[in-house]
Design an enzyme around this catalytic site. Structure first.
Site, PDB file in Angstrom:
ATOM      1  N   GLU A  68       0.812  -1.220   0.000  1.00  0.00           N
ATOM      2  CA  GLU A  68       0.000   0.000   0.000  1.00  0.00           C
ATOM      3  C   GLU A  68       0.845   1.270   0.000  1.00  0.00           C
ATOM      4  OE1 GLU A  68      -2.889  -0.461   3.108  1.00  0.00           O
ATOM      5  OE2 GLU A  68      -3.676  -2.295   2.218  1.00  0.00           O
ATOM      6  N   LYS A 110     -15.789  -1.197   2.614  1.00  0.00           N
ATOM      7  CA  LYS A 110     -15.091  -1.722   1.442  1.00  0.00           C
ATOM      8  C   LYS A 110     -16.154  -2.294   0.516  1.00  0.00           C
ATOM      9  CE  LYS A 110     -10.854  -3.168   3.834  1.00  0.00           C
ATOM     10  NZ  LYS A 110     -10.214  -4.317   4.510  1.00  0.00           N
TER      11      LYS A 110
END
Length: 438
Positions: free
Chosen positions: A211, A347
């Site tokens: 990430e 999400k």
């Protein structure tokens, strides 16, 4: 306006794994969405359909999901002739077509790709940006709220080597006057952190994780927090930039012992050093007393409900449920009843349609929770979640470090939205937990 064509293909995510891309064609043109995927996935998430053919992509192919879009979902949805602006009806149709509670037949990755591409087609038909269409669908008020970017600058846990158990350490520029200023502050701290990590841990410590965060060989949470605090200081933002953690503790929970092993990456880990949830809660509290921590995600394992409720009663910062809630309405309802946490990590690929994602946010808001919109570790150039964060007035987005294009794609999209909206938008800032009420 009818859909004339729906076509899916297999493309690659930021980890080099296959994922599903869907094109929906209407009179306004081609509208495309790509589905992300996670590394540490919750047990209670919907099913991401993978081929399981070990001779290709290590079993991670998505050709079956692609085929399901091209052969089943596409023809059926076109035939049904639902107005693309009626997202709820489209998503209900997709769910009925699948017929399972966890989207296991057609695959949540197939369904979500279609759901998001349809939303883009609808926005185009209305002649408005995607975030404005999502705002209409969710019924959120104006002005638009630009989220605080929670930037994952240091990685541990399942996302990195090193012995550090906690998965993400994020910087939170919540005192900045605008989104763009917050992003600048974050980027400056990130550069300082990278330089510091290299200086202290050697050149390879500047290498980044999935990430975009650095992943030095750090042993403890204190060591990570000291490094970040020093970077914040060197960038000149002491007292202005806060810190958030995603512990992802399901990854190191020993179910049989009902304890947490902070040395879980060591096969020779000493069971006498494993922690009870009370001890782990005390550790979090001592860290929060020493460092400016405003948010902790997944402090306990996904089914250790007792621990969550215990922690909730005794702490005043934001407690975010991710593996706990997996954006699932039933899990959110249970978490509200048991008073387990006070914020949802949203999400879209955990629930599999835009309508259900919007509903999850609304259910959370209704109980006074915060909502943080999130990327996954396997991301793409798709920026839909940036529009979702703005459209839902979420006030907080987590989309990695200010590094790696698949992370910056989302942050850059919010910069564009900020520019476009001008005075018609406010930055959530320190009110990120209650941005929906701004």
């Amino acid at each position: 306006m009818p859909i004339s064509k729906i076509h899916a293909r297999s493309v690659y995510d930021s980890r080099g794994n296959p994922t599903v891309e869907v094109d929906v064609v209407t009179e306004t043109g081609l509208h495309r969405a790509i589905v992300p995927s996670g590394a540490s996935t919750g047990l209670h998430e919907v099913v991401e359909l993978r081929d399981g053919d070990k001779t290709k992509w290590g079993g991670k192919g998505v050709l079956n999901a692609v085929k399901n879009v091209n052969d089943v979902i596409g023809p059926a949805l076109i035939k049904e002739n639902i107005d693309v602006k009626d997202q709820a009806k489209v998503d209900e149709f997709l769910n009925k077509l699948d017929g399972t509670p966890n989207k296991g037949k057609l695959g949540a990755n197939a369904i979500l790709g279609v759901s998001l591409a349809v939303a883009k087609a609808a926005a185009a038909e209305k002649g408005v940006p995607l975030y404005a269409h999502i705002s209409d669908l969710a019924g959120t008020k104006k002005p638009f709220v630009l989220p605080v970017p929670f930037q994952n600058v240091l990685n541990g846990g399942s996302h990195a080597g090193g012995r550090l158990a906690f998965q993400e350490f994020m910087i939170v520029p919540d005192t900045a006057p605008t989104f763009s200023e917050g992003l600048r502050q974050g980027a400056e701290v990130y550069q300082e952190l990278k330089a510091l990590a290299k200086k202290k841990y050697g050149q390879s410590a500047g290498n980044v994780g999935d990430e975009g965060g650095v992943a030095p060989d750090i042993q403890t949470a204190e060591e990570a927090l000291d490094l970040i605090t020093e970077a914040i200081e060197q960038a000149g933002y002491t007292g202005q930039i806060k810190i958030a953690m995603d512990v992802a503790s399901s990854e190191f929970y020993k179910e049989d012992a009902k304890k947490y092993d902070l040395d879980f990456k060591n096969p020779e880990s000493d069971p006498t050093k494993w922690l009870t949830y009370e001890q782990l809660a005390d550790l979090y509290k001592s860290l929060a007393a020493k460092y400016p921590i405003v948010s902790i995600e997944d402090p306990f394992a996904e089914d250790d409900w007792e621990a969550w409720s215990y922690f909730y009663k005794t702490s005043d910062f934001q407690i975010v449920g991710d593996d706990l809630t997996v954006t699932n309405p039933l899990r959110i309802k249970k978490a509200i009843e048991l008073k387990s946490c006070n914020a949802l990590l949203l999400k879209v690929n955990q629930i599999g349609t835009l309508t259900e994602s919007i509903q999850a946010a609304k259910d959370s808001y209704a109980d006074g929770w915060g909502v943080m919109v999130s990327h996954r570790s396997g991301e793409t150039e798709d920026v839909t979640i940036a529009d979702i964060a703005v459209g839902l007035r979420a006030g907080q987005i987590k989309t990695g470090a200010p590094a790696r294009s698949e992370r910056l794609a989302k942050l850059n999209q919010i910069l564009r939205i900020e520019e476009e909206l001008g005075a018609n938008a406010v930055y959530a800032g320190e009110k990120f937990r209650t941005a929906v009420n701004l």
